[in-house]
Scaffold this motif. Structure first.
Motif, PDB file in Angstrom:
ATOM      1  N   ILE A   7      -2.986 -30.352 -17.604  1.00 52.08           N
ATOM      2  CA  ILE A   7      -2.726 -30.053 -16.193  1.00 52.08           C
ATOM      3  C   ILE A   7      -1.283 -29.591 -15.997  1.00 52.08           C
ATOM      4  O   ILE A   7      -1.009 -28.674 -15.227  1.00 52.08           O
ATOM      5  CB  ILE A   7      -3.028 -31.277 -15.293  1.00 52.08           C
ATOM      6  N   SER A   8      -0.343 -30.247 -16.691  1.00 50.91           N
ATOM      7  CA  SER A   8       1.052 -29.778 -16.606  1.00 50.91           C
ATOM      8  C   SER A   8       1.520 -29.341 -17.987  1.00 50.91           C
ATOM      9  O   SER A   8       1.847 -30.157 -18.834  1.00 50.91           O
ATOM     10  CB  SER A   8       1.969 -30.856 -16.020  1.00 50.91           C
ATOM     11  N   LEU A   9       1.517 -28.026 -18.167  1.00 46.96           N
ATOM     12  CA  LEU A   9       1.978 -27.416 -19.416  1.00 46.96           C
ATOM     13  C   LEU A   9       3.175 -26.530 -19.099  1.00 46.96           C
ATOM     14  O   LEU A   9       3.899 -26.780 -18.136  1.00 46.96           O
ATOM     15  CB  LEU A   9       0.827 -26.643 -20.072  1.00 46.96           C
ATOM     16  N   ASN A  10       3.396 -25.499 -19.874  1.00 46.04           N
ATOM     17  CA  ASN A  10       4.633 -24.715 -19.727  1.00 46.04           C
ATOM     18  C   ASN A  10       4.752 -24.001 -18.393  1.00 46.04           C
ATOM     19  O   ASN A  10       5.854 -23.838 -17.872  1.00 46.04           O
ATOM     20  CB  ASN A  10       4.758 -23.728 -20.894  1.00 46.04           C
ATOM     21  N   ASN A  11       3.621 -23.583 -17.832  1.00 43.58           N
ATOM     22  CA  ASN A  11       3.682 -22.776 -16.617  1.00 43.58           C
ATOM     23  C   ASN A  11       4.207 -23.580 -15.425  1.00 43.58           C
ATOM     24  O   ASN A  11       5.138 -23.152 -14.724  1.00 43.58           O
ATOM     25  CB  ASN A  11       2.293 -22.217 -16.313  1.00 43.58           C
TER      26      ASN A  11
ATOM     27  N   ARG B  83      10.704 -22.601 -22.380  1.00 38.26           N
ATOM     28  CA  ARG B  83      12.106 -22.215 -22.553  1.00 38.26           C
ATOM     29  C   ARG B  83      12.318 -20.721 -22.293  1.00 38.26           C
ATOM     30  O   ARG B  83      13.375 -20.308 -21.819  1.00 38.26           O
ATOM     31  CB  ARG B  83      12.573 -22.552 -23.978  1.00 38.26           C
ATOM     32  N   GLU B  84      11.307 -19.927 -22.593  1.00 39.10           N
ATOM     33  CA  GLU B  84      11.403 -18.482 -22.343  1.00 39.10           C
ATOM     34  C   GLU B  84      11.410 -18.172 -20.848  1.00 39.10           C
ATOM     35  O   GLU B  84      11.923 -17.133 -20.420  1.00 39.10           O
ATOM     36  CB  GLU B  84      10.232 -17.758 -23.009  1.00 39.10           C
ATOM     37  N   LYS B  85      10.872 -19.099 -20.049  1.00 38.38           N
ATOM     38  CA  LYS B  85      10.714 -18.860 -18.610  1.00 38.38           C
ATOM     39  C   LYS B  85      11.798 -19.501 -17.749  1.00 38.38           C
ATOM     40  O   LYS B  85      11.903 -19.188 -16.570  1.00 38.38           O
ATOM     41  CB  LYS B  85       9.345 -19.393 -18.149  1.00 38.38           C
ATOM     42  N   THR B  86      12.568 -20.418 -18.316  1.00 40.75           N
ATOM     43  CA  THR B  86      13.545 -21.134 -17.489  1.00 40.75           C
ATOM     44  C   THR B  86      14.771 -21.559 -18.279  1.00 40.75           C
ATOM     45  O   THR B  86      14.693 -21.786 -19.489  1.00 40.75           O
ATOM     46  CB  THR B  86      12.905 -22.395 -16.851  1.00 40.75           C
TER      47      THR B  86
ATOM     48  N   ALA C 153       8.962 -33.065 -30.074  1.00 41.14           N
ATOM     49  CA  ALA C 153       9.716 -32.745 -28.856  1.00 41.14           C
ATOM     50  C   ALA C 153      11.221 -32.759 -29.122  1.00 41.14           C
ATOM     51  O   ALA C 153      11.958 -31.873 -28.659  1.00 41.14           O
ATOM     52  CB  ALA C 153       9.365 -33.736 -27.750  1.00 41.14           C
ATOM     53  N   ILE C 154      11.680 -33.746 -29.873  1.00 45.84           N
ATOM     54  CA  ILE C 154      13.115 -33.839 -30.197  1.00 45.84           C
ATOM     55  C   ILE C 154      13.538 -32.667 -31.081  1.00 45.84           C
ATOM     56  O   ILE C 154      14.579 -32.034 -30.844  1.00 45.84           O
ATOM     57  CB  ILE C 154      13.429 -35.186 -30.873  1.00 45.84           C
ATOM     58  N   ASP C 155      12.722 -32.347 -32.063  1.00 44.51           N
ATOM     59  CA  ASP C 155      13.031 -31.222 -32.952  1.00 44.51           C
ATOM     60  C   ASP C 155      13.099 -29.903 -32.195  1.00 44.51           C
ATOM     61  O   ASP C 155      13.863 -29.003 -32.570  1.00 44.51           O
ATOM     62  CB  ASP C 155      11.981 -31.116 -34.065  1.00 44.51           C
ATOM     63  N   GLU C 156      12.303 -29.794 -31.124  1.00 41.26           N
ATOM     64  CA  GLU C 156      12.303 -28.573 -30.310  1.00 41.26           C
ATOM     65  C   GLU C 156      13.413 -28.574 -29.260  1.00 41.26           C
ATOM     66  O   GLU C 156      13.531 -27.649 -28.467  1.00 41.26           O
ATOM     67  CB  GLU C 156      10.945 -28.399 -29.627  1.00 41.26           C
ATOM     68  N   GLY C 157      14.214 -29.637 -29.249  1.00 36.17           N
ATOM     69  CA  GLY C 157      15.356 -29.691 -28.336  1.00 36.17           C
ATOM     70  C   GLY C 157      14.999 -29.961 -26.890  1.00 36.17           C
ATOM     71  O   GLY C 157      15.722 -29.524 -25.983  1.00 36.17           O
ATOM     72  N   ILE C 158      13.917 -30.691 -26.665  1.00 30.52           N
ATOM     73  CA  ILE C 158      13.541 -31.013 -25.280  1.00 30.52           C
ATOM     74  C   ILE C 158      14.661 -31.814 -24.627  1.00 30.52           C
ATOM     75  O   ILE C 158      15.355 -32.588 -25.284  1.00 30.52           O
ATOM     76  CB  ILE C 158      12.197 -31.783 -25.241  1.00 30.52           C
ATOM     77  N   ASP C 159      14.834 -31.626 -23.322  1.00 30.36           N
ATOM     78  CA  ASP C 159      15.929 -32.301 -22.619  1.00 30.36           C
ATOM     79  C   ASP C 159      15.671 -33.796 -22.432  1.00 30.36           C
ATOM     80  O   ASP C 159      16.571 -34.615 -22.610  1.00 30.36           O
ATOM     81  CB  ASP C 159      16.158 -31.651 -21.245  1.00 30.36           C
TER      82      ASP C 159
END
Length: 362
Positions: free
Chosen positions: A29-33, A79-82, A104-110
């Motif tokens: 329901i809550s993904l990248n978009n 990340r490409e969108k914001t 998530a940590i490896d991808e640098g999530i905040d």
């Protein structure tokens, strides 16, 4: 531009102009978009990791890898969108909890938000080169104290913030059926309880630990009320479902728009927790005992009694996300019936600002 007379939300070295966190909503329901749209408006957008690999071809045969791959894709797309603040929600009850946190940590999530159990070992996944913030989701001051004490003793780490979720939230709830309707467990009460539990740690260590209110918060007036009670910000999920940017199907969103207050009820979930959902024919059939046992493809939730369950909750939620409400159902917060139309995240945020300002100026 509407002047919004409210303090920003600071979590460590991150500053969200809007003190609004979009709650993580699985499955799909809550993904990248949706997350990127909320982040672009100054809030904190959150991707839910629960069942995130649902669209991967090998989801049912290679569950762990499919979810890791999908989470990487979703974070990268967001990340490409914001350039705004992005978080993920990782439930402690997930069988792939560690994989989702590490990815998530490896991808640098905040920020990582983690509830549905006590995330007692969450700091162990961090190292000194990573700047990801970690935020537990709790339902009591006692839980906040247990987590904070353990993190300090074992990892010398304080929570970067704490989300306190009340019984009016959608989805699985950290309360018994009796507690859900008991005024002693209302968000207003447990928010103060958590603030008081966290305060001694703030004073002892000279650090600010924001406490964020969640569960049943729907309007800008609600935001104003909980910030007056001491919250540093709010987490909202249900109201973001009926936006164009929400990653669910249009049929899922219409389930919110078409439901009445009496359609929203508490269900007994196969994972062993009560949950709030829009009751439909699928759930009515389950209550009548008409659903048959099934083969578990995922074992996605540790506590799920899949050998005795009348249905697979993961598959039911996947079906609903895709718009097949005959073979699934929609989780929803207590205020879902108030949704009347599909809007955009930008328009919704503008409405929330107006509602907040109106409450402020009363």
């Amino acid at each position: 531009m509407l002047n919004f007379n409210i303090k920003s939300l600071k979590i460590g070295n991150l500053t969200a102009k809007l003190p609004i966190i979009q709650g993580g909503m699985g499955i799909g329901i809550s993904l990248n978009n949706l997350a990127s749209a909320v982040a672009n408006e100054g809030g904190i957008g959150v991707i839910s990791t629960a069942g995130i690999g649902m669209c991967e071809k090998d989801f049912s045969t290679n569950y762990v890898e499919a979810n890791i791959r999908a989470l990487k894709k979703e974070i990268q797309k967001a990340r490409e969108k914001t350039r705004g603040i992005l978080g993920v929600n990782v439930m402690v009850a997930l069988s792939n909890f560690a994989d989702m946190v590490k990815t998530a940590i490896d991808e640098g999530i905040d920020i990582i938000f983690s509830g549905a159990g006590l995330p007692l070992n969450l700091p162990k996944f961090l190292d000194k080169t990573k700047d990801t913030k970690i935020v537990p989701i709790v339902s009591s001051g006692r839980a906040a104290n247990i987590i904070t004490k353990r993190w300090l003793e074992k990892y010398d780490y304080l929570p970067n913030a704490v989300v306190v979720e009340g019984p009016k939230a959608g989805g699985h709830l950290g309360f018994s059926v009796e507690q859900i309707s008991n005024p002693d467990y209302a968000l207003e009460k447990i928010l103060v309880d958590v603030i008081n539990a966290i305060k001694p740690y703030e004073e002892c260590y000279g650090k600010t630990i924001p406490v964020i209110a969640a569960g049943g918060i729907y309007t800008g007036e609600d935001i104003y009320r909980f910030i007056k009670l001491g919250a540093s910000g709010v987490q909202m999920a249900t109201r973001f479902v009926t936006t164009e940017e929400c990653d669910a199907s249009i049929n899922f969103k219409k389930a919110y728009i078409n439901c009445k207050k009496e359609d929203i009820g508490i269900i007994k979930s196969p994972v062993g927790m009560p949950g709030r959902a829009i009751v439909n024919k699928f759930l009515e059939d389950v209550n009548k005992g008409e659903k048959k046992p099934y083969k578990c493809l995922f074992h996605c939730i540790i506590s799920c009694n899949y050998r005795k369950s009348p249905y697979c909750i993961a598959q039911a939620l996947i079906n609903a996300q895709k718009g097949d409400l005959e073979n699934g159902f929609a989780f929803a917060g207590s205020n879902a019936y108030r949704a009347k139309e599909i809007t955009t995240v930008k328009e919704l945020i503008s409405t929330l600002k107006k509602e907040y300002n109106n409450a402020l100026n009363k």
